[in-house]
Structures are given as C-alpha cells and as structure tokens.
Enzyme design. Structure first.
Site, PDB file in Angstrom:
ATOM      1  N   PRO A  25       0.815  -1.212   0.000  1.00 16.29           N
ATOM      2  CG  PRO A  25      -0.131  -1.147   2.134  1.00 16.29           C
ATOM      3  CD  PRO A  25       0.681  -2.011   1.232  1.00 16.29           C
ATOM      4  CG  ASP A  26      -0.683   4.896  -1.896  1.00 19.24           C
ATOM      5  OD1 ASP A  26      -1.454   4.652  -0.948  1.00 19.24           O
ATOM      6  OD2 ASP A  26      -1.058   5.462  -2.939  1.00 19.24           O
ATOM      7  CG  PHE A  27       2.965   6.972   3.250  1.00 21.33           C
ATOM      8  CD1 PHE A  27       3.181   5.688   3.699  1.00 21.33           C
ATOM      9  CD2 PHE A  27       3.936   7.936   3.528  1.00 21.33           C
ATOM     10  CE1 PHE A  27       4.323   5.350   4.407  1.00 21.33           C
ATOM     11  CE2 PHE A  27       5.084   7.623   4.243  1.00 21.33           C
ATOM     12  CZ  PHE A  27       5.277   6.327   4.676  1.00 21.33           C
ATOM     13  NE  ARG A  28       1.083  12.229   2.304  1.00 23.03           N
ATOM     14  CZ  ARG A  28       2.355  11.853   2.308  1.00 23.03           C
ATOM     15  NH1 ARG A  28       2.816  11.022   1.389  1.00 23.03           N
ATOM     16  NH2 ARG A  28       3.182  12.306   3.233  1.00 23.03           N
ATOM     17  CG  ASN A  99       8.690   3.477  -3.586  1.00 22.96           C
ATOM     18  OD1 ASN A  99       8.090   4.379  -3.010  1.00 22.96           O
ATOM     19  ND2 ASN A  99       8.353   3.026  -4.759  1.00 22.96           N
ATOM     20  CG  ASP A 101       9.314  -1.087  -2.768  1.00 25.29           C
ATOM     21  OD1 ASP A 101      10.308  -0.900  -3.491  1.00 25.29           O
ATOM     22  OD2 ASP A 101       8.198  -0.597  -3.027  1.00 25.29           O
ATOM     23  CG  HIS A 118      12.466   9.086   1.565  1.00 25.89           C
ATOM     24  ND1 HIS A 118      11.153   9.262   1.226  1.00 25.89           N
ATOM     25  CD2 HIS A 118      13.038  10.315   1.440  1.00 25.89           C
ATOM     26  CE1 HIS A 118      10.933  10.536   0.912  1.00 25.89           C
ATOM     27  NE2 HIS A 118      12.058  11.199   1.029  1.00 25.89           N
ATOM     28  CB  CYS A 155      24.922   1.663  23.888  1.00 28.52           C
ATOM     29  SG  CYS A 155      23.815   1.984  22.527  1.00 28.52           S
TER      30      CYS A 155
END
Ligand code: CNA
Ligand code: ZN
Length: 289
Positions: A25-28, A99, A101, A118, A155
């Site tokens: 699915p896309d975001f929007r 993307n 993916d 991204h 850490c």
C-alpha cells in the site's frame, strides 16, 4: 524524444504508487493507503509510525509494519521493469526513489543507478547517542521476522534500519548526486508519488528550464512544489516556447506498458518479467531442497 535519441539522460523520480500493484500500500491513497489502515497500531497520528521521536518511545508499531513490508516478498511491477529497460538501453541517468521496498533492485536495476532517497533496509544502525554501531541486514531481518525488537549489544539502544524517518536527514548519496544529475537530465519522468514530501518533491524544479517533464499518476500533483519549479501542465506560467510539462492521469503500470509498446519494447518488457518469475522459482526450489 526517446526514439529520436534526443533523450538519453533520463531521470525517473518515483514514489509508493509504482509499487501498489505489487501489493504494497502507498501512504496516502484514500481507503487503501497505509495511513488509512493504521488504526490497529493506536498511533497518536498516522505519520507517527515513521517519526523518529515517536519511534524512540514506541518502536513496536514500526517493526510490526516492517515485517509486513519487508523486501523480498513482492514482485516488481511493470514500472520497475520499464525503468530497468531504460537502464539496459543506456538511457537512464538515475532512478530516484522514495520507496524502501527495494523493488527496483529486484527488477535488476544496478544499485549505482539508483538513489534510495529515503534509505532502505540494506543497513541498520544503533540510534543511541554517541554510539551508531552498524548491524548487518541479516541480523536485522531475523529480529524483525521473530518479532524481537532489535537492540544494540554495546549500549542497549534501539537499532533501526537506515530508512529516513520524519525528523531525520536524507542519505549523503542523495545530496552528492542531485546537482550534477539534474543539470545533465534531458527528460524527467515522475511516477506514482503525491510529491508531498520535501526535499524530494522540489527536485522536479531542478532540471533545466526547457527540459520536458512527464508526470504519470492517478491524481494531478506537483503544481505547487518549490517556488516556481512546480508542474505547469496547462502552460499558464510559461511562454509557448518553454511549455514542456505533460500529464498522464491514470495507472502507472498501464502507462509504462503503453510506452513500452510505442517504443517497440513490449516484448523485452515481457521477457524481463518472465525471467524474474523463472529466477524466483529456481531460488525457491533451491531453498526448498
Ligand atoms: P504517497 O504520498 O502515498 O503517494 C502515492 C501517489 O501515487 C498518490 O498520488 C497516488 O494517487 C498515486 N498512485 C497510487 N497507486 C498508483 C498507481 N497504481 N498508478 C498511478 N498512481 C498511483 O506516496 P509517496 O511515495 O509520494 O510518499 C512518500 C513516502 C511514501 C516515502 O517516504 C516512502 O518511503 C513512503 N512509502 C513507501 C512505500 C514503498 O516502499 N513501496 C510504501 C508506502 C509508503
Ligand atoms: Zn549502540
């Protein structure tokens, strides 16, 4: 332009829309987009799942989603193979994707021709302040698939794949390449993105003032990105001599298949897709035996 040889330094800019037909699915997109389907994570607001401050406090929603979306479970679309065809013909200067993916890699596009603006799941780092230890992809993958939150053995802080969250900077490679790439570009193709995320969106304004720009998307977008750099499909802002923006409103797989056909590449596109299926079948067979 492609047929005549006028376009040989093509940049493609892509977003989640080129992968929706693969089942990611896309975001929007209303109804089907990720943001419309995040209720189960009880987020304070949908974007929180990709926001670094929220992730530091609540990493689980991201990791549950990462398991669903993890690269390797999906088949590249006609769009990805079209980009690979451009690459094979030496016409692709660079593919800039938002993307995560990795489907362009899966389609065979060599990593040097891709800018994952991204980031991606390929590497992971500890986000503890002053630590930053790197962790291999396989280690991260095991944690994600076993539903264990990955933590740094030095850490104890969270380990996050190198995908860019809201509140983080883009990869160095993006900034290293954009200037020369966009100056050399002679045709820009933008596919499957709402052009809502900066600084990616404003790249459409970075090509030369008369370089043709084509948007292939289900909705009309990008007319207001940047100051004067947004698309001007109706030629309202430009003199006739520089009216250079075109819009294909619709499905990006359909458009790529149509372009391939018009360029005489339909057979090759089909062969790339068939070869992928055969390769995956062989890999699955080898894995099973
Ligand atoms: P977005 O904001 O969800 O926009 C997607 C755009 O594509 C919308 O304008 C849709 O109308 C359009 N669209 C959807 N399906 C199609 C289709 N089949 N044909 C044509 N157009 C279509 O996504 P953006 O990429 O613009 O937003 C940037 C975010 C989304 C990036 O940071 C990505 O990391 C993030 N994202 C990535 C993935 C992935 O890796 N596949 C999935 C979901 C979100
Ligand atoms: Zn650490």
């Amino acid at each position: 332009m492609i047929r005549s040889g006028a376009a040989k330094n093509i940049i493609v800019m892509a977003g989640a829309g080129i992968s929706t037909s693969a089942g990611i699915p896309d975001f929007r997109s209303p109804g089907t987009g990720l943001y419309a389907n995040l209720q189960k994570y009880r987020l304070p607001y949908p974007e929180a799942i990709f926001t670094i401050d929220y992730f530091r406090k609540q990493p689980r929603p991201f990791y549950v989603l990462a398991k669903e979306l993890y690269p390797g479970q999906f088949v590249p679309t006609a769009c990805h193979f079209f980009v690979q065809l451009l690459a094979q013909r030496g016409l692709l200067l660079r593919h800039y994707t938002q993307n995560i993916d990795c489907l362009e890699r899966e389609a065979g596009v060599e990593p040097g021709l891709i800018v994952e603006a991204h980031g991606s799941f390929h590497e992971a780092h500890c986000i503890g302040s002053g630590c930053g230890k790197g962790f291999p992809q396989d280690w991260l993958r095991e944690h994600i698939f076993d539903d264990r939150t990955p933590r740094c053995d030095e850490c104890g802080s969270l380990v996050k794949p190198d995908i860019t969250f809201f509140g983080e900077g883009l990869p160095v490679r993006f900034f290293e390449l954009i200037e020369d790439d966009f100056a050399a570009c002679d045709l820009l193709i933008v596919m499957g993105t709402s052009l809502q995320v900066q600084p990616f969106a404003s790249l459409v304004g970075n090509v030369g003032g008369s370089v043709p720009r084509l948007l292939i998307n289900r909705e009309r977008v990008g007319e207001t990105v940047g100051h004067s750099g947004g698309f001007d499909f109706d030629g309202k802002r430009s003199a006739d001599s520089v009216h250079r923006d075109a819009l294909v409103l619709g499905d990006c797989d359909d458009a790529c298949l149509l372009f391939a056909e018009k360029l005489g590449w339909a057979g090759e596109l089909a062969s790339l897709r068939a070869a992928f299926t055969v390769r995956k079948g062989l890999e699955a067979g080898a894995g099973a035996s």
